[in-house]
Design a protein around this motif. Structure first.
Motif, PDB file in Angstrom:
ATOM      1  N   GLU A  25       0.823  -1.216   0.000  1.00 52.07           N
ATOM      2  CA  GLU A  25       0.000   0.000   0.000  1.00 52.07           C
ATOM      3  C   GLU A  25       0.855   1.263   0.000  1.00 52.07           C
ATOM      4  O   GLU A  25       0.606   2.193  -0.759  1.00 52.07           O
ATOM      5  N   GLN A  26       1.880   1.311   0.845  1.00 48.06           N
ATOM      6  CA  GLN A  26       2.731   2.506   0.924  1.00 48.06           C
ATOM      7  C   GLN A  26       3.520   2.702  -0.360  1.00 48.06           C
ATOM      8  O   GLN A  26       3.687   3.820  -0.848  1.00 48.06           O
ATOM      9  N   ALA A  28       2.588   1.745  -3.313  1.00 44.18           N
ATOM     10  CA  ALA A  28       1.650   2.178  -4.344  1.00 44.18           C
ATOM     11  C   ALA A  28       1.349   3.662  -4.211  1.00 44.18           C
ATOM     12  O   ALA A  28       1.267   4.376  -5.211  1.00 44.18           O
ATOM     13  N   GLU A  29       1.179   4.154  -2.987  1.00 46.76           N
ATOM     14  CA  GLU A  29       0.919   5.579  -2.784  1.00 46.76           C
ATOM     15  C   GLU A  29       2.122   6.421  -3.197  1.00 46.76           C
ATOM     16  O   GLU A  29       1.976   7.475  -3.815  1.00 46.76           O
ATOM     17  N   ALA A  30       3.334   5.945  -2.844  1.00 45.44           N
ATOM     18  CA  ALA A  30       4.539   6.672  -3.237  1.00 45.44           C
ATOM     19  C   ALA A  30       4.678   6.704  -4.761  1.00 45.44           C
ATOM     20  O   ALA A  30       5.047   7.727  -5.349  1.00 45.44           O
ATOM     21  N   SER A  31       4.357   5.584  -5.402  1.00 48.90           N
ATOM     22  CA  SER A  31       4.425   5.522  -6.861  1.00 48.90           C
ATOM     23  C   SER A  31       3.414   6.485  -7.485  1.00 48.90           C
ATOM     24  O   SER A  31       3.712   7.154  -8.479  1.00 48.90           O
ATOM     25  N   LEU A  32       2.216   6.565  -6.906  1.00 45.20           N
ATOM     26  CA  LEU A  32       1.202   7.484  -7.407  1.00 45.20           C
ATOM     27  C   LEU A  32       1.651   8.936  -7.265  1.00 45.20           C
ATOM     28  O   LEU A  32       1.483   9.740  -8.183  1.00 45.20           O
ATOM     29  N   GLU A  33       2.248   9.290  -6.139  1.00 45.24           N
ATOM     30  CA  GLU A  33       2.748  10.654  -5.939  1.00 45.24           C
ATOM     31  C   GLU A  33       3.858  10.985  -6.928  1.00 45.24           C
ATOM     32  O   GLU A  33       3.899  12.096  -7.480  1.00 45.24           O
TER      33      GLU A  33
END
Length: 125
Positions: A25-26, A28-33
């Motif tokens: 999850e973390q 994926a969020e970092a990749s999205l940012e």
């Protein structure tokens, strides 16, 4: 329903497919940012390229355009401003007119061949 990614089947969730177990999850969020930051940078680069292209085009056009100056007594044609009762084969120009007076560079008083002076001034720019 899932734009830009691959759908996960419910059976993969039930049986713990490798793709589901490897999901972070973390991460994926970092990749999205990171992707959003890259998108903003790509927009800025496109804006700069567009501005640079516009400047080059303006410089090219300005270099190719020749200034025109007329003297008293020169014959000129006037662009027809009204589109009323016109079609694609209509004439674009009317005249000829004679330069009656030079008010300032690019601004002239015109008169007809018969000698009738127009009240308004014409700007050739």
């Amino acid at each position: 329903m899932v734009y830009g990614s691959e759908a996960i089947h419910p059976t993969n969730l039930d049986y713990g497919a490798p793709r589901v177990r490897a999901y972070d999850e973390q991460g994926a969020e970092a990749s999205l940012e990171d992707t959003m930051d890259q998108l903003d940078e790509a927009r800025d680069v496109a804006l700069l390229r567009s501005a640079k292209y516009q400047q080059a085009l303006r410089r090219y056009h300005s270099h190719r355009v020749r200034g025109q100056a007329f003297n008293v007594g020169d014959l000129v044609l006037g662009l027809i401003q009204s589109n009323k009762d016109r079609h694609k084969l209509s004439l674009l120009w009317e005249g000829p007119y004679v330069i009656a007076e030079v008010l300032r560079p690019g601004v002239y008083k015109l008169k007809t061949i018969d000698g009738e002076v127009f009240a308004n001034a014409w700007n050739i720019e």
